[in-house]
Design an enzyme around this catalytic site. Structure first.
Site, mmCIF file in Angstrom:
data_model
loop_
_atom_site.group_PDB
_atom_site.id
_atom_site.type_symbol
_atom_site.label_atom_id
_atom_site.label_comp_id
_atom_site.label_asym_id
_atom_site.label_seq_id
_atom_site.Cartn_x
_atom_site.Cartn_y
_atom_site.Cartn_z
ATOM 1 N N SER A 37 17.829 13.789 43.434
ATOM 2 C CA SER A 37 18.548 13.677 42.159
ATOM 3 C C SER A 37 18.404 12.326 41.473
ATOM 4 C CB SER A 37 20.027 13.980 42.375
ATOM 5 O OG SER A 37 20.546 13.209 43.426
ATOM 6 N N HIS A 62 26.072 9.692 41.394
ATOM 7 C CA HIS A 62 24.944 9.124 40.660
ATOM 8 C C HIS A 62 25.443 8.112 39.637
ATOM 9 C CE1 HIS A 62 23.971 13.302 41.894
ATOM 10 N NE2 HIS A 62 22.938 12.685 42.414
ATOM 11 N N ASP A 108 29.027 10.507 38.007
ATOM 12 C CA ASP A 108 29.690 11.711 38.518
ATOM 13 C C ASP A 108 30.236 11.508 39.928
ATOM 14 O OD1 ASP A 108 27.411 11.472 39.919
ATOM 15 O OD2 ASP A 108 26.587 13.442 39.471
#
Ligand SMILES: *[C@@H]1O[C@H](CO)[C@@H](O)[C@H](O)[C@H]1NC(C)=O
Ligand SMILES: *[C@@H]1O[C@H](CO)[C@@H](O)[C@H](O)[C@H]1NC(C)=O
Ligand SMILES: *[C@@H]1O[C@H](CO)[C@@H](O)[C@H](O)[C@H]1NC(C)=O
Ligand SMILES: *[C@@H]1O[C@H](CO)[C@@H](O)[C@H](O)[C@H]1NC(C)=O
Length: 382
Positions: free
Chosen positions: A41, A346, A343
């Site tokens: 990610s 991240h 979030d």
């Protein structure tokens, strides 16, 4: 691989000579025509959203003004890397809509691991699968180029594969899955050599496809995340409020990764392999948030509930949750640019930019090569 003493001696002499010649000649900044990225990610530019589950608003709100497949409110570090070379943002390999691979491709997906994932993985696209996809990409893009016309303009030139920058950011999910799966820190550490071995095998496979310039991020300070601090509220913290044991696990992984890449550098004399200590670059934000204009360092900007505005059991950024009969869209804080964490797992675009500025200087690289010199094995000023 085992070397005899003479072979080892010979190799270190060659290595020394290479270093010497590189250090004494004037080097030009690298001119990469393309970027190929492998990872999870932290470097996903749309793979997860295209193939698995799309990220919803407010993802992307700051820069793209719509969800753009990045796990951030805006640009991620890979975007800043592409910008610094004057290259377009790297299209996700898995995205079938609007992609242009003429200057690179991104094989990363959110949730990807280095090792094959277990049951119900966040993403099935672990590193070896990314490598297989890339192998296929090299072959197929050349067939497509031969069709000419608009098809050719969407595909990289054959020669780009050896001239490109190859970037990596993966490993965080191997550690997170183990830790959230109730392994003890000792068990997690014991699994690290296998994880690193698998990483290094994939890097060698990609080298064998023609890659020569590698920019490899280590893994970040997990123990500073809202997710870890929420999941393990009684974990012992360091003076900056990060959970010690999880950061130590990350550092253990990083140490082994660094050793493995040092070995790789000795074996492959024509490869330029830069290990980037993004862990320390990211940690410095949590150590002195005010210096960079950040507040509430461990609290998610986009999230819901608890001390860290984060809930491991639902209420992730961009989802709709039902609280006492009322539907609530889990949205963003007022000023994402004041925050480090987007979030809870991240980073915000603002934090990514600070980290990019730090790592691109070479101050966190081994060897100490700035980003614009990554095609060279070594770099010394003047
Ligand atoms: C793909 O991107 C390249 C470089 O930015 C550009 O020259 C080319 O026209 C693009 N192809 C299409 C079909 O947009
Ligand atoms: C981990 O332990 C907790 C508490 O004992 C339990 O609720 C949870 O199901 C376990 N998770 C896994 C993946 O085994
Ligand atoms: C939901 O309702 C319960 C019971 O009325 C109450 O204790 C709780 O604070 C409410 N939660 C929220 C987030 O409003
Ligand atoms: C290369 O990067 C370094 C460090 O960020 C910077 O000081 C230097 O000006 C850059 N060189 C070129 C030619 O862009």
């Amino acid at each position: 691989m085992e070397f005899s003493m003479t072979a080892k001696f010979h190799i270190s002499c060659v290595y020394f000579l290479v270093l010497l010649s590189v250090a004494t000649s004037k080097l030009n900044p690298c001119d990469f025509p393309a970027i190929f990225n492998f990872g999870a990610s932290n470097s996903d530019t749309g793979g997860f959203s295209a193939a698995l589950r799309s990220l919803k608003s407010p993802f992307g709100e700051t820069y793209f003004h719509r969800p753009a497949g990045r796990f951030s409110d805006g640009r991620i570090i890979l975007d800043f890397i592409a910008e610094s070379y004057g290259l377009p943002y790297v299209s996700a390999y898995l995205d079938s809509l609007g992609t242009n691979f003429s200057h690179g491709a991104n094989l990363a997906t959110g949730g990807s691991t280095i090792l094959p994932p277990g049951q119900n993985p966040l993403s099935p696209f672990y590193l070896h699968l990314q490598y297989s996809q890339f192998m296929n990409f090299i072959l197929k893009t050349q067939y497509v180029r031969q069709r000419g016309g608009i098809f050719a303009t969407l595909m990289p030139q054959q020669e780009y594969f050896s001239k490109a920058l190859y970037t990596f950011d993966i490993g965080q999910n191997d550690l997170t899955t183990a830790i959230f799966g109730n392994m003890t820190i000792e068990q997690v550490k014991a699994s690290v050599p296998d994880i690193v071995k698998s990483f290094s095998k994939n890097v060698k496979n990609i080298y064998n496809l023609g890659a020569r310039s590698f920019w490899i991020h280590n893994t970040g300070p997990l123990g500073c995340f809202s997710s870890f601090l929420t999941k393990f509220p009684s974990a012992e913290k360091d003076e900056y409020g990060c959970a010690k044991a999880y950061n130590e696990a990350a550092q253990y992984f990083n140490q082994k990764l660094k050793e493995s890449l040092a070995q790789f550098r000795i074996e492959f004399l024509d490869a330029a392999i830069t290990y980037v200590d993004i862990y320390s670059a990211k940690l410095s934000l949590f150590q002195d948030p005010k210096k960079y204009g950040f507040e509430r360092p461990h609290v998610a900007c986009c999230g819901y509930g608890g001390e860290y505005n984060f809930n491991n059991n639902g209420g992730y950024c961009g989802t709709t949750i039902n609280v006492n009969g009322t539907n609530i869209l889990v949205g963003s804080c007022k000023n994402p640019s004041d925050r480090i964490l987007w979030d809870g797992i991240h980073y915000t675009e603002a934090a990514n930019k600070v980290v990019f500025d730090k790592i691109s200087s070479g101050a966190f690289s081994d060897p100490p090569v700035p980003l614009n010199m990554t095609c060279h094995r070594s770099f010394t000023k003047n």
